[in-house]
Design a protein around this motif. Sequence first.
Motif, short mmCIF file in Angstrom:
data_model
loop_
_atom_site.label_atom_id
_atom_site.label_comp_id
_atom_site.label_asym_id
_atom_site.label_seq_id
_atom_site.Cartn_x
_atom_site.Cartn_y
_atom_site.Cartn_z
N GLY A 188 28.78 49.59 51.23
CA GLY A 188 27.37 49.24 51.60
C GLY A 188 27.17 49.45 52.98
N GLY A 189 26.32 48.69 53.69
CA GLY A 189 25.80 49.31 54.91
C GLY A 189 26.59 48.62 55.91
N THR A 238 27.44 44.04 51.28
CA THR A 238 28.60 44.71 51.88
C THR A 238 29.68 44.26 51.94
OG1 THR A 238 27.00 46.03 53.45
CG2 THR A 238 29.34 45.98 54.07
N ALA A 239 30.89 44.94 51.39
CA ALA A 239 32.12 44.39 51.70
C ALA A 239 33.11 45.53 52.48
CB ALA A 239 32.79 44.47 50.16
N PHE A 240 33.98 44.75 53.23
CA PHE A 240 34.77 45.55 54.06
C PHE A 240 36.01 44.79 54.56
CE2 PHE A 240 32.13 43.26 56.92
CZ PHE A 240 32.87 42.89 58.08
N ARG A 241 36.88 45.68 55.19
CA ARG A 241 37.93 44.96 55.77
C ARG A 241 38.08 45.07 57.34
NH1 ARG A 241 39.36 46.77 50.68
NH2 ARG A 241 40.79 45.36 49.41
N CYS A 242 38.78 44.11 58.13
CA CYS A 242 39.00 43.92 59.50
C CYS A 242 40.14 43.79 59.88
CB CYS A 242 37.75 43.01 60.07
SG CYS A 242 37.93 43.04 62.02
N THR A 243 40.80 44.90 60.46
CA THR A 243 42.19 44.64 60.81
C THR A 243 42.42 44.82 62.26
OG1 THR A 243 43.29 45.89 58.92
CG2 THR A 243 44.51 45.71 60.73
N PHE A 244 43.18 43.63 62.73
CA PHE A 244 43.40 43.10 64.27
C PHE A 244 44.66 43.73 64.47
CE2 PHE A 244 40.05 40.02 63.35
CZ PHE A 244 39.14 40.65 64.17
N ILE A 245 44.99 44.49 65.58
CA ILE A 245 46.17 44.94 66.18
C ILE A 245 46.26 44.42 67.58
CG2 ILE A 245 47.47 47.16 66.68
CD1 ILE A 245 45.67 48.45 64.56
N ALA A 246 47.40 43.95 67.84
CA ALA A 246 47.64 43.45 69.24
C ALA A 246 47.45 44.31 70.26
CB ALA A 246 49.36 42.95 69.13
N ALA A 247 47.07 43.97 71.57
CA ALA A 247 46.49 44.78 72.45
C ALA A 247 47.72 45.47 73.23
CB ALA A 247 45.62 43.85 73.62
N ASP A 248 48.70 44.73 73.21
CA ASP A 248 49.91 45.37 73.82
C ASP A 248 50.54 46.53 73.18
OD1 ASP A 248 50.94 44.01 71.94
OD2 ASP A 248 52.69 43.12 72.83
N ILE A 249 49.99 46.75 71.86
CA ILE A 249 50.36 48.10 71.08
C ILE A 249 49.51 49.31 71.83
CG2 ILE A 249 50.24 49.12 68.86
CD1 ILE A 249 50.81 46.56 67.75
#
Length: 268
Positions: free
Chosen positions: A52-53, A87-98
């Motif tokens: 989707g958009g 719309t469908a989507f995924r949101c992945t969060f990654i620690a900022a110290d990486i």
Amino acid sequence: MTDGETMSQTGQSPTESVIWRIDTNSFALSDHIEWSAHSHEDRHELLWGARGGLTAETDDGYFAVPGSLGLWIPAGVTHRVVAAAGTAFRCTFIAADIPPIATRTTAVAMPEVVRAVLDRLEAPPYLSAAPRIHAEELALSLLEPVEVSTIDIPLPRDTRTRLVAEALLSDPSDDRSLEDWGRHVGASARNLSRLFVAETGMSFSTWRTRARMRRAIEWLAADHTVAYVSRRSGYATPSAFVQAFRRELGRTPGEFASIRGDAAKKSA
């Protein structure tokens, strides 16, 4: 959305200890939703798996998120995300110290193995500690930015020109003149023209062409036909669209699709 409803929320209570460094959230939206401008100082963000958009606006520009790639937003970067209804989507969060894979908002290759691993890194976690650590290390080792054709399209700040810009990004086939837009937003055509140049560095006509190309890239990345994209982008004929696309991007829509397909195959 309110601050409590931003994509930074993963379902845990404020006092609950976060024991993972990567977590993935899935979104399937029936209605149009906008996340107002915000940033995450403690985590990088990866938007991917879009159907989707889905678009994101940062200081680095305006980005559409195609299903074949992801969009990396570094920690601390202010961004505004808009998702169309359905719309469908995924949101992945990654620690900022990486260490970030890029210091600017950029496209990211999403091979199937990365998609599969990130899907397993959901929040709250259901993998035990040791397998989760290995899965996180694998996902991080495989993430890398990719070069894709894009259009730099700065957004104006003035309320009136911003309304015009957002309307054109929503419907680039809208061919109203600057005089028509002026009557719509309550400004003279001369004033709108001056504001576009002052705030974006380009004329209204050039900005509108860039907006059309920006959306065209999104639709081509979603495998729509040139005829469909030319019509949605506001061109009377496919040949007129092809000529404009070549002038802006240095290649035809067909060549762009071929390059994108080769990149996707290499990342798979």
